[in-house]
Scaffold this motif. Structure first.
Motif, short mmCIF file in Angstrom:
data_model
loop_
_atom_site.label_atom_id
_atom_site.label_comp_id
_atom_site.label_asym_id
_atom_site.label_seq_id
_atom_site.Cartn_x
_atom_site.Cartn_y
_atom_site.Cartn_z
N PHE A 118 19.83 49.12 42.46
CA PHE A 118 20.70 48.14 41.82
C PHE A 118 20.65 48.27 40.30
CE2 PHE A 118 21.69 44.46 44.96
CZ PHE A 118 22.11 45.38 45.90
N ASP A 119 21.72 47.86 39.67
CA ASP A 119 21.88 47.98 38.23
C ASP A 119 21.77 46.60 37.56
OD1 ASP A 119 22.58 48.47 35.63
OD2 ASP A 119 24.52 49.40 36.08
N PHE A 120 20.65 46.38 36.86
CA PHE A 120 20.43 45.12 36.15
C PHE A 120 20.28 45.37 34.64
CE2 PHE A 120 18.72 43.87 40.40
CZ PHE A 120 19.56 42.78 40.63
N ARG A 121 20.88 46.43 34.15
CA ARG A 121 20.77 46.73 32.72
C ARG A 121 21.30 45.58 31.87
NH1 ARG A 121 24.04 52.17 32.35
NH2 ARG A 121 25.13 51.11 34.06
N SER A 122 20.49 45.18 30.90
CA SER A 122 20.86 44.13 29.93
C SER A 122 21.08 42.75 30.54
CB SER A 122 22.13 44.55 29.15
OG SER A 122 21.93 45.77 28.48
N VAL A 123 20.65 42.55 31.77
CA VAL A 123 20.83 41.26 32.43
C VAL A 123 19.68 40.32 32.07
CG1 VAL A 123 20.92 40.09 34.67
CG2 VAL A 123 22.15 42.23 34.34
N ASP A 124 19.99 39.05 31.88
CA ASP A 124 18.96 38.04 31.61
C ASP A 124 18.48 37.45 32.94
OD1 ASP A 124 17.33 36.02 30.75
OD2 ASP A 124 18.73 35.22 29.26
N LEU A 125 17.28 37.88 33.35
CA LEU A 125 16.68 37.41 34.60
C LEU A 125 15.48 36.50 34.34
CD1 LEU A 125 16.89 40.79 36.52
CD2 LEU A 125 17.64 38.64 37.52
N SER A 126 15.42 35.92 33.18
CA SER A 126 14.26 35.10 32.81
C SER A 126 13.92 34.06 33.88
CB SER A 126 14.53 34.38 31.49
OG SER A 126 14.74 35.30 30.45
N ALA A 127 12.61 33.94 34.14
CA ALA A 127 12.09 32.94 35.09
C ALA A 127 12.62 33.11 36.50
CB ALA A 127 12.38 31.53 34.57
N SER A 128 13.06 34.31 36.84
CA SER A 128 13.53 34.57 38.20
C SER A 128 12.39 35.03 39.10
CB SER A 128 14.63 35.65 38.18
OG SER A 128 15.79 35.17 37.53
#
Length: 246
Positions: A129-139
């Motif tokens: 999966f592609d999560f480049r530059s994604v904000d996943l904070s506190a996930s």
């Protein structure tokens, strides 16, 4: 051109417009149904069906070549559905699959690319999966499969990756403050993290390292000196991370 011919042409044009308008109305009605399905508290099956259809409406163009009227709503609904507590795994899997399909149209130069803060991504299959530059904070991404996923420049503050497969995952220039990688498998992964992208609270307890490229900043900050399986690499500069993808 005779009046009769003009009448026939106008009539045909009106009929064609009426046909396409009818199709538009059906699309609008179905999209409203999808919204109701995704918000249905009683049926996880309906929520799953609604989630699976969001990419189709994300890419749908009005009258085949005009604007995309459902684009922003489709992505927003799928993203918010991933933040619901105690949702069924198969529903969340459909949601994340749909989000990935829609991400193909969202440029990585848009920052933040998407707001996935506090997403519930436990026990999901997200291989490649592609999560480049994604904000996943506190996930929460515990017990998931993120093998060969791309998390470069992602914001991973306070994320948990406990017992997660991260084999071959790219984490270069990600921000991993307070992230928890306990019992995760980082074989062949790359953690070229900048100096300001990690802190002492980033946890690697019982983490598996094997041929894992880790920047000096992470090694020094997290006390990973001498840990088997780690290949220490230079810490990327702020400028190098800024230019990534440019």
């Amino acid at each position: 051109m005779e009046i009769q011919d003009i009448t026939l042409i106008v009539g045909a044009a009106i009929a064609i417009f009426g046909f396409f308008r009818s199709m538009e109305q059906k699309k609008e009605q179905r999209f409203l149904e999808i919204i109701r399905e995704l918000s249905n508290k009683d049926s996880s099956m309906l929520r799953s069906i609604g989630a699976a259809e969001t990419p189709k409406y994300f890419y749908y163009r009005s009258y085949m070549f005009f604007e995309r009227p459902f684009k922003s709503q489709s992505l927003s609904m799928a993203l918010h559905a991933l933040k619901i507590d105690n949702e069924e795994v198969f529903v969340r899997q459909e949601c994340i699959n749909s989000v990935q399909e829609m991400f193909k149209d969202v440029g990585i130069h848009t920052c933040p690319r998407a707001n996935m803060i506090r997403s519930k991504l436990n026990k999901l299959i997200m291989h490649h999966f592609d999560f480049r530059s994604v904000d996943l904070s506190a996930s929460c991404l515990n017990e998931s499969d993120l093998g060969s996923a791309d998390l470069r420049k992602a914001k991973l503050w306070e994320c948990t990756f406990r017992n997660t497969n991260l084999k071959g995952t790219k984490l270069d220039c990600a921000e991993i403050w307070d992230a928890d990688f306990s019992d995760a498998d980082l074989e062949d992964a790359s953690l070229r993290i900048k100096q300001k992208g990690v802190n002492a609270q980033t946890c690697f307890q019982n983490t598996t390292f094997r041929n894992t490229k880790v920047s000096e900043a992470v090694v020094n900050m997290c006390g990973l000196q001498g840990v088997p399986g780690i290949i220490i690499v230079p810490t990327p500069s702020e400028e190098e991370c800024k230019l990534l993808f440019s």
